[in-house]
Scaffold this active site. Structure first.
Site, mmCIF file in Angstrom:
data_model
loop_
_atom_site.group_PDB
_atom_site.id
_atom_site.type_symbol
_atom_site.label_atom_id
_atom_site.label_comp_id
_atom_site.label_asym_id
_atom_site.label_seq_id
_atom_site.Cartn_x
_atom_site.Cartn_y
_atom_site.Cartn_z
ATOM 1 N N HIS A 148 0.865 -1.184 0.000
ATOM 2 C CA HIS A 148 0.000 0.000 0.000
ATOM 3 C C HIS A 148 0.897 1.229 0.000
ATOM 4 C CE1 HIS A 148 -3.227 2.742 0.655
ATOM 5 N NE2 HIS A 148 -2.720 3.163 1.796
ATOM 6 N N ASP A 170 1.095 5.065 -0.257
ATOM 7 C CA ASP A 170 0.429 6.365 -0.183
ATOM 8 C C ASP A 170 1.084 7.364 -1.128
ATOM 9 O OD1 ASP A 170 -1.625 6.074 1.880
ATOM 10 O OD2 ASP A 170 0.048 5.691 3.236
ATOM 11 N N HIS A 224 -6.256 9.645 -0.604
ATOM 12 C CA HIS A 224 -6.990 9.655 0.666
ATOM 13 C C HIS A 224 -6.222 10.302 1.823
ATOM 14 C CE1 HIS A 224 -4.932 5.677 0.430
ATOM 15 N NE2 HIS A 224 -4.646 5.917 1.700
ATOM 16 N N ASP A 255 -7.707 1.505 2.454
ATOM 17 C CA ASP A 255 -7.275 2.463 3.470
ATOM 18 C C ASP A 255 -8.191 3.664 3.656
ATOM 19 O OD1 ASP A 255 -5.587 3.287 5.497
ATOM 20 O OD2 ASP A 255 -4.229 4.368 4.183
#
EC number: 3.2.1.24
Length: 1029
Positions: free
Chosen positions: A72, A74, A457, A207
């Site tokens: 994951h 970001d 996000h 997430d």
């Protein structure tokens, strides 16, 4: 989150021309691009299902455990996008470690390098990747040999893309148009790079902090077969485990006919992290698998027994003989060999137990392959019709603060969306001359990519560190520049005149050097909507009188008003005049400053004055009347004079004292979490100093509540809504109290504990205090636990009247008592909330002081939708103001100047919104049209009925030659797209996979839109040659 501008292969005016399929409407006879034939081979019926054929075999009669290796990554959070990509931990300018090394170790380029190497070692291994903002950058840096190897991995299903957007977007603070744009950008990269092999089949939002119903609807319309979530409310998850509802069918629209917006949705068992003791990354501390019995560290037997118990326990919460384990987390796999070597051993050891009677089979898999097995189980599934807001990960821990965090960034993002649509449209209307013209090279791509990054996000959500937020703003600013050049080229081409164009980026704080220092200037307004817009133009000027002339060289009324500045000690002067701008076009007005003794000026100079006490204060026009209490200076009543409606309304500003933790919980308010210390907010002031401005064009009441909070209640001539322009900040915290500031409206309406909010700016959801539709709520935070995201509007109604407040950015809002409505406008906090940022939400200049607007509508319920739908559309896509000085010259030698222009042959009906008009290739455009009303929403004007358009003859500047309808993200021809069939347990018969009309049924002269329907087209076009007047 976790426990220079990016580059893209997609360039406006360039790209792959092979993306035009055999059209359902042949409007001419140009030569088809050669690559069309290649694409046709890839797009045969069933090509989409072929991807499932690469899935590994499973074992019937056994519990199949699908290991999902993933990372994951970001796109900005604790570090900037570039710092995450390159792995910046060292300051080479000063040859020393930086504070970054203490923040978070991460390097996406090394992750992708390492994963590809590990996948190539053993064919059974699989991996999934999500964020195209990173992958596209990495791809461009690879050799041809590596690219070929990666293409083979993708073709074989060993490297699988899920979601496929530029980022994994937030779902609370994002506007649906921006979501569609960022998904389109990422999926376009995959289509151009990998063809049909790169089409993701599964949406993957592991997430984001809560999930919107509109997001699921958009994913369904993009053609996704399923959707997997990581975070849902802790109470919701416990309830789902008990009732075996961890996987179900999400019906994401009240208007679209099923299964158009139905999406199979699964909740992952462990958010998105590995099971306990099974994390084998350089960032983890779990021991490796030691399978040598001679070693004193031998642990294989114990680990296998643990795994078998874990799998059996996890299976108890799901309905099939398949379950998943997410093997990865934030920025994992920088040394992919660690992960894969241990998983290889785990798979071998666990499966070896089948010889001893074990019924557990473990395998490398992907979300797509897991979904395929669920689909083959042929079960019926429960149906969900609400959303997943608000999200809490424990008692007193509601993630509702980020709905409002960093309001300056949220507004900048919304303004940038507006400007990007202007840039896209003008690039499409003008063609290549917009990209290369008298002002240089214009390009929409940098702003597209910057806006896509902002949907991440941890970006528009306001949950990144301050230095990262600054970098997000830098990317937006860098993207504006090339678009300003493009807009200048386009306006010069369309107006037949080259001018010294100037873009005033600081109009929100009344700064515009051209209008403030020039004796003569022109104002061009471009309207991105599909119908005419009447707009009051407001520009900062120097003191004096002005003559304003319309596009037909006729004098029009104007006013100069003096207003107190919230950003300086001095008063400021502002010029007002009404403008009318045609659909998808521009109008140019000229402004000339006159000497003080010249009486030809048609403006009225007005200074604010103190009100006289002991009387009510009224501002009104022919439609609206607002009454204030002269004793308190506060709003007390709003009247709709058209409909003879009157509603007592009190409005003021309050603040919640932010919790820093208490005896109930150590949880504090922070960037993510909203947790007030007490349930009742404190008024900023119980009264306001007021002054009044009244002219023929505008009536204003200026309220000053404190040194850091003020507001203008404004009513323009002919306006059917009340405008409240608030300025808040810097919020004082010297008393050591963090503050969360709200604007609250109180009325005597009987609303039965209900209120309504929009979902990402589209469909409306009903909310009830202390209630969740799918489980019995144990409410631990009666304020924060009743906050919901408000993207564009919130309203309350008693069944007869409706009070609607529209916002100019995403905010958190609620109705905590009958007849009340509140919106959080700003937050400043002293402590961190313990969710990883490790930094209090303490913004500094310029984000510490914020100006915004709330638009207030009072109407009957019967016509409320018509009013708020059209007003919200105009607020999101307001006319773009461009100024210019003297020194202009003709675009062509014999061209006469054009002061007014429309890109449409006829206006769009009010139901229809032009969602997208953008370049797709050298001679191709992307077109999206949407019906912006919901089913049964409007009865007065019949706006909830289907509407039919002639698309072929819609536009002025180009001719459509070929037209092909696609899925929402434009990465699949609609006629050849299909989705897996899921059976709801409601008794409905949804026979067969979702199918789409045959190409022959598309008639460009008769395109019908049903309520809330979006239709997407790729068009091959021919731009008109310039003909001098």
């Amino acid at each position: 989150m976790g426990t220079g501008p990016l580059t893209s292969g997609v360039r406006a005016g360039g790209g792959n021309t092979g993306w035009l399929w055999m059209s359902s409407c042949n409007l001419g006879s140009p030569v088809l691009p050669i690559s069309f034939l290649f694409w046709l081979l890839l797009a045969v019926p069933g090509a989409r299902a072929a991807g499932y054929k690469t899935c590994p075999p499973t074992k019937p009669g056994m519990l199949n455990v699908h290991l999902l290796p993933h990372t994951h990554d970001d796109v900005g959070w604790l570090k900037t996008v570039d710092q995450y990509y390159y792995g910046m931990d060292f300051d080479f300018l000063n040859f020393m470690p930086t504070v970054l090394s203490e923040v978070q170790h991460a390097s996406v380029q090394y992750i992708l390098d390492s994963v590809v190497s590990s996948l190539l070692e053993k064919p059974a291994r699989r991996f999934i990747y999500v964020e195209m903002a990173f992958f596209s950058r990495w791809w461009k840096q690879q050799t041809s040999a590596t690219q070929d190897a990666v293409r083979n991995l993708v073709r074989q299903g060993r490297l699988e893309f899920v979601n496929g957007g530029w980022v994994m977007n937030d779902e609370a603070a994002t506007h649906y148009g921006a979501i569609v744009d960022q998904m389109t950008l990422g999926l376009r990269f995959l289509q151009d790079t990998f063809g049909s092999d790169g089409i993701p089949r599964v949406a993957w939002h592991i997430d984001p902090f809560g999930h919107s119903r509109e997001q699921a609807s958009l994913f369904a319309q993009m053609g996704f077969d399923g959707f997997f979530l990581g975070r849902i409310d802790y109470q919701d998850k416990l309830n789902r485990k008990k009732k075996l509802r961890m996987e179900e069918l999400w019906r994401a629209s009240d208007s679209l006919e099923p299964p158009a917006a139905d999406l199979f949705t699964g909740v992952l068992p462990n958010n998105y992290n590995p099971p306990k003791y099974l994390c084998w990354d350089v960032l983890c501390t779990d021991p490796p698998v030691v399978d040598n019995p001679q070693s004193p560290e031998f642990n294989a037997k114990k680990l296998v027994n643990y795994f078998l118990k874990l799998a059996s326990s996890q299976k108890g919460f799901y309905r099939t003989n398949h379950t998943v384990m997410t093997m990865g987390s934030d920025f994992h796999y920088e040394n992919a060999n660690m992960w894969f070597k241990n998983m290889d051993k785990l798979i071998r050891l666990v499966n070896a137990q089948q010889a001893n009677g074990s019924l557990v089979h473990v395998l490398y898999s992907t979300p797509t392959c897991y979904l395929w097995e669920l689909n083959k189980a042929n079960l019926t599934w429960t149906v969900k019709e609400d959303d997943f807001f608000p999200y809490a990960d424990g008692p007193h821990m509601f993630w509702t603060g980020y709905f409002s965090s960093r309001p300056a960034l949220k507004r900048y993002e919304r303004l940038s969306y507006n400007f990007l649509q202007v840039c896209n449209q003008l690039e499409a209307l003008v063609g290549p001359e917009a990209n290369v013209g008298p002002y240089g090279s214009g390009d929409s791509a940098p702003l597209k990519e910057a806006m896509a990054v902002l949907q991440h996000h941890d970006a528009v959500s306001g949950t990144a560190r301050q230095n990262v937020v600054n970098d997000y703003a830098r990317q937006l600013a860098a993207g504006w520049g090339p678009c300003e050049v493009l807009v200048s080229n386009a306006l010069a081409r369309l107006s037949h005149y080259k001018q010294n164009f100037s873009f005033c980026r600081e109009l929100n704080i009344s700064i515009c050097p051209v209008s403030q220092t020039s004796e003569r200037f022109q104002v061009t307004l471009y309207n991105p909507l599909g119908r005419k817009v009447d707009q009051m133009v407001r520009l900062p000027v120097d003191e004096g009188n002005f003559i304003v002339k319309d596009p037909h060289d006729q004098n029009i009324s104007s006013n100069v008003v003096m207003v107190p500045s919230s950003y300086s000690e001095a008063y400021q002067w502002e010029l007002l005049f009404p403008a009318s701008v045609p659909a998808l076009g521009f109008s140019t007005y000229s402004v000339t400053k006159m000497s003080d003794h010249n009486h030809q000026a048609h403006n009225l100079l007005s200074r604010p004055r103190k009100h006289k006490s002991h009387r009510v204060l009224v501002i009104e026009n022919k439609y609206i009347r607002a009454t204030l209490d002269s004793g308190t200076g506060l709003l007390m009543k709003i009247e709709n004079l058209e409909q003879n409606l009157s509603l007592p309304v009190s409005q003021g500003f309050f603040w919640y004292n932010a919790s820093v933790g208490d005896e109930k919980s150590s949880q504090a308010s922070g960037a993510y979490i909203f947790r007030p210390n007490v349930g009742k907010p404190i008024p900023v002031s119980r009264w306001a100093q007021i002054s009044v401005v009244k002219t023929a064009l505008v009536q204003e009441i200026h309220q000053n509540f404190s040194a850091w909070c003020s507001q203008v209640i404004r009513l323009y001539k002919g306006q059917r809504h009340l405008e409240l322009e608030w300025t808040v900040g810097p919020i004082p915290v010297r008393d050591d109290w963090g503050k969360e500031v709200i604007s609250r409206f109180d009325t005597p309406m009987k609303t039965k504990g209900q209120f309504f909010t929009d979902s990402n700016g589209r469909e409306i959801l009903k909310r009830r205090d202390d209630y969740r539709p799918t489980w019995t709520l144990n409410q631990t935070e009666p304020v924060a636990g009743n906050y919901y995201p408000v993207n564009t509007r919130i309203y309350i109604t008693d069944g007869q009247m409706q009070l609607t407040v529209l916002t100019d950015r995403s905010q958190g809002g609620s109705s905590l008592q009958d007849g009340s409505l509140e919106l959080m406008v700003h937050r400043r906090l002293l402590v961190d909330d313990g969710r990883g940022v490790s930094e209090p939400l303490m913004e500094t200049d310029p984000g510490d002081k914020v100006r915004g607007r709330h638009l207030v509508l009072l109407s009957s319920v019967s016509d409320a939708a018509a009013r708020h739908r059209l007003l919200a559309e105009q607020e999101v896509l307001a006319p773009q103001v461009v100024l210019s000085l003297g020194g202009s010259s003709p675009y062509h030698s014999r061209a006469a100047p054009k002061t007014q222009f429309s890109g449409l042959r006829q206006e769009l009906p009010p139901q229809v919104h032009l969602l997208t008009l953008a370049r797709w290739g050298p001679k191709m455009l992307l077109l999206r049209l949407e019906h912006q009303f919901a089913l049964k929403e409007d009865s007065g004007r019949n706006l909830s009925s289907p509407v039919t358009l002639n698309v072929q003859n819609l536009f002025q500047t180009f001719t459509i030659i070929y037209l092909q309808e696609t899925t929402l993200a434009a990465n699949q021809p609609l006629s050849r797209a299909s989705r897996l069939k899921w059976m709801p347990n409601t008794g409905e018969d949804l026979a067969g996979p979702t199918s789409y009309p045959e190409p022959s049924k598309l008639d460009p002269t008769s395109v019908t839109l049903k309520p809330m329907e979006i239709r997407t087209f790729l068009a091959s076009v021919q731009w008109q040659e310039h003909r001098p007047a």
